[in-house]
Scaffold this active site. Structure first.
Site, PDB file in Angstrom:
ATOM      1  N   HIS A  47      -6.553  -7.029  -0.545  1.00  0.00           N
ATOM      2  CA  HIS A  47      -6.658  -5.597  -0.825  1.00  0.00           C
ATOM      3  C   HIS A  47      -5.876  -5.240  -2.086  1.00  0.00           C
ATOM      4  O   HIS A  47      -4.840  -5.854  -2.381  1.00  0.00           O
ATOM      5  CB  HIS A  47      -6.103  -4.791   0.353  1.00  0.00           C
ATOM      6  CG  HIS A  47      -6.786  -5.083   1.654  1.00  0.00           C
ATOM      7  ND1 HIS A  47      -6.270  -5.957   2.585  1.00  0.00           N
ATOM      8  CD2 HIS A  47      -7.960  -4.623   2.157  1.00  0.00           C
ATOM      9  CE1 HIS A  47      -7.098  -6.026   3.623  1.00  0.00           C
ATOM     10  NE2 HIS A  47      -8.125  -5.224   3.393  1.00  0.00           N
ATOM     11  N   ASP A  94      -3.037 -10.569  -2.330  1.00  0.00           N
ATOM     12  CA  ASP A  94      -3.602 -10.016  -1.088  1.00  0.00           C
ATOM     13  C   ASP A  94      -5.049  -9.588  -1.373  1.00  0.00           C
ATOM     14  O   ASP A  94      -5.364  -9.189  -2.491  1.00  0.00           O
ATOM     15  CB  ASP A  94      -2.761  -8.815  -0.644  1.00  0.00           C
ATOM     16  CG  ASP A  94      -3.148  -8.287   0.727  1.00  0.00           C
ATOM     17  OD1 ASP A  94      -2.436  -8.605   1.700  1.00  0.00           O
ATOM     18  OD2 ASP A  94      -4.153  -7.539   0.823  1.00  0.00           O
ATOM     19  N   HIS A 151       0.814  -1.230   0.000  1.00  0.00           N
ATOM     20  CA  HIS A 151       0.000   0.000   0.000  1.00  0.00           C
ATOM     21  C   HIS A 151       0.845   1.276   0.000  1.00  0.00           C
ATOM     22  O   HIS A 151       0.291   2.371  -0.154  1.00  0.00           O
ATOM     23  CB  HIS A 151      -0.922   0.038   1.221  1.00  0.00           C
ATOM     24  CG  HIS A 151      -2.003  -0.998   1.204  1.00  0.00           C
ATOM     25  ND1 HIS A 151      -2.849  -1.171   0.136  1.00  0.00           N
ATOM     26  CD2 HIS A 151      -2.370  -1.924   2.133  1.00  0.00           C
ATOM     27  CE1 HIS A 151      -3.700  -2.164   0.412  1.00  0.00           C
ATOM     28  NE2 HIS A 151      -3.420  -2.641   1.604  1.00  0.00           N
ATOM     29  N   ASP A 153      -5.021 -12.552   3.545  1.00  0.00           N
ATOM     30  CA  ASP A 153      -6.252 -12.036   4.138  1.00  0.00           C
ATOM     31  C   ASP A 153      -7.490 -12.287   3.285  1.00  0.00           C
ATOM     32  O   ASP A 153      -8.586 -11.841   3.635  1.00  0.00           O
ATOM     33  CB  ASP A 153      -6.108 -10.543   4.494  1.00  0.00           C
ATOM     34  CG  ASP A 153      -5.361  -9.742   3.447  1.00  0.00           C
ATOM     35  OD1 ASP A 153      -5.101 -10.280   2.353  1.00  0.00           O
ATOM     36  OD2 ASP A 153      -5.033  -8.572   3.730  1.00  0.00           O
TER      37      ASP A 153
HETATM   38 ZN   LIG Z   1      -4.430  -6.980   2.719  1.00  0.00          ZN
END
Ligand SMILES: [Zn+2]
Length: 304
Positions: free
Chosen positions: A161, A159, A122, A243
């Site tokens: 996200h 991931d 991120h 996740d």
């Molecule tokens: Zn994540």
């Protein structure tokens, strides 16, 4: 050849406030997952700032370093904190991925996994966010391109996200295919299919909440594997967040550990099996242990 796993005690020095999901205990869960796999272990060297500077401006590096508190925490965004040991932890993660890239590109290892934290995908050029300080996987890709002179690298980010930081850091990088599959809508809100990069080299594949391992397999079979076959990468990097697991508290893609084994096994078919993976998310400790065992176990079989 084997799978080398890079880790370092300094990564436990990135202590987050009580209740924060990205916590030191994750490393012990990763170790539980690695137990019995027979991988070779190495310490992450401390990262070289020159590697960081391929992705982040010097002013940003100085700002992060300067914000490290003597005690307690400094807060960089809504959920990203610095503890006294955070800078060294992040630099071990950077050093780990660069050493892993060196080992796999030079043929010392077939595959490598970096069990470091904080995560990285991120972090944008000048913005720490989403628990991340430096764009670890992008830094690894630049190491392969700039230091080793590779011309075709690919990153797959599974991931849950979107890897907005990796996308930001590699938006103009025509030598690196970046593929991100992620739940949408979900934090950080980016990752629409229309976001393609300056050279059309970015592939964003949103998945619906609750869609499960079957939808993931369809998307990878239908879109990702053909794109990787076309790209013909010399090295494949993985942003390995766990996740998307059904037990994870932060999201709802409902994958199982066996889905990570299947996906990793298939990804190792590309780049001549030269695969470097780095830990991103994964916040249920038992699911993290089981998923790491499946992921690294599949890499180890490739190297075996
Ligand atoms: Zn994540």
């Amino acid at each position: 050849m084997t799978c080398i796993v890079y880790s370092h005690p300094d990564c436990a020095g990135h202590v987050t406030p009580p209740g924060h999901p990205e916590r030191v205990e994750r490393l012990a869960a990763v170790e539980r997952g690695l137990a019995g796999l027979g991988v070779e272990r190495r310490d992450c060297p401390l990262g070289d700032e020159a590697d960081v500077l391929r992705c982040h401006p010097a002013g940003y590096l100085a700002r992060v370093k300067g914000a490290v508190p003597k005690e307690g925490w400094a807060q960089l965004d809504g959920d990203t904190y610095l503890a006294p040991g955070s800078f060294d932890a992040a630099m071990r993660a950077v050093g780990g991925i660069c050493a892993a890239v060196d080992a796999v590109v030079s043929g010392v290892a077939q595959t490598a996994f970096v069990a470091g934290r904080p995560p990285g995908h991120h972090a944008e050029r000048e913005t720490a966010m989403g628990f991340c300080l430096f764009g670890t996987v992008a830094i690894g890709a630049k190491r392969a391109l700039e230091h080793h002179g590779l011309t075709r690298v690919a990153i797959v980010d599974f991931d849950v996200h979107h890897g907005n930081g990796t996308q930001d850091l590699l938006w103009d990088e025509g030598r690196c295919l970046f593929v991100s599959s992620h739940q949408m809508p979900l934090y950080p809100g980016t990752g629409r299919p229309e976001e393609r990069g300056a050279h059309g080299q970015i592939l964003n594949l949103p998945l619906r909440s609750g869609s499960g391992g079957r939808a993931m397999r369809e998307v990878y079979e239908g879109v990702v594997f053909p794109a990787l076959a076309d790209w013909k990468p010399e090295l494949l990097l993985i942003s390995a967040g766990f996740d998307a697991h059904a037990d994870d508290p932060l999201a709802g893609l409902e994958w199982q550990a066996e889905d990570y084994r299947w996906l990793t096994d298939r990804l190792c078919d590309f780049a001549g099996g030269r695969v470097v993976s780095t830990l991103e998310g994964g916040y249920d400790l038992d699911a993290l242990a089981a998923s790491v065992a499946a992921h690294v176990g599949a890499m180890q079989e490739t190297g075996g």
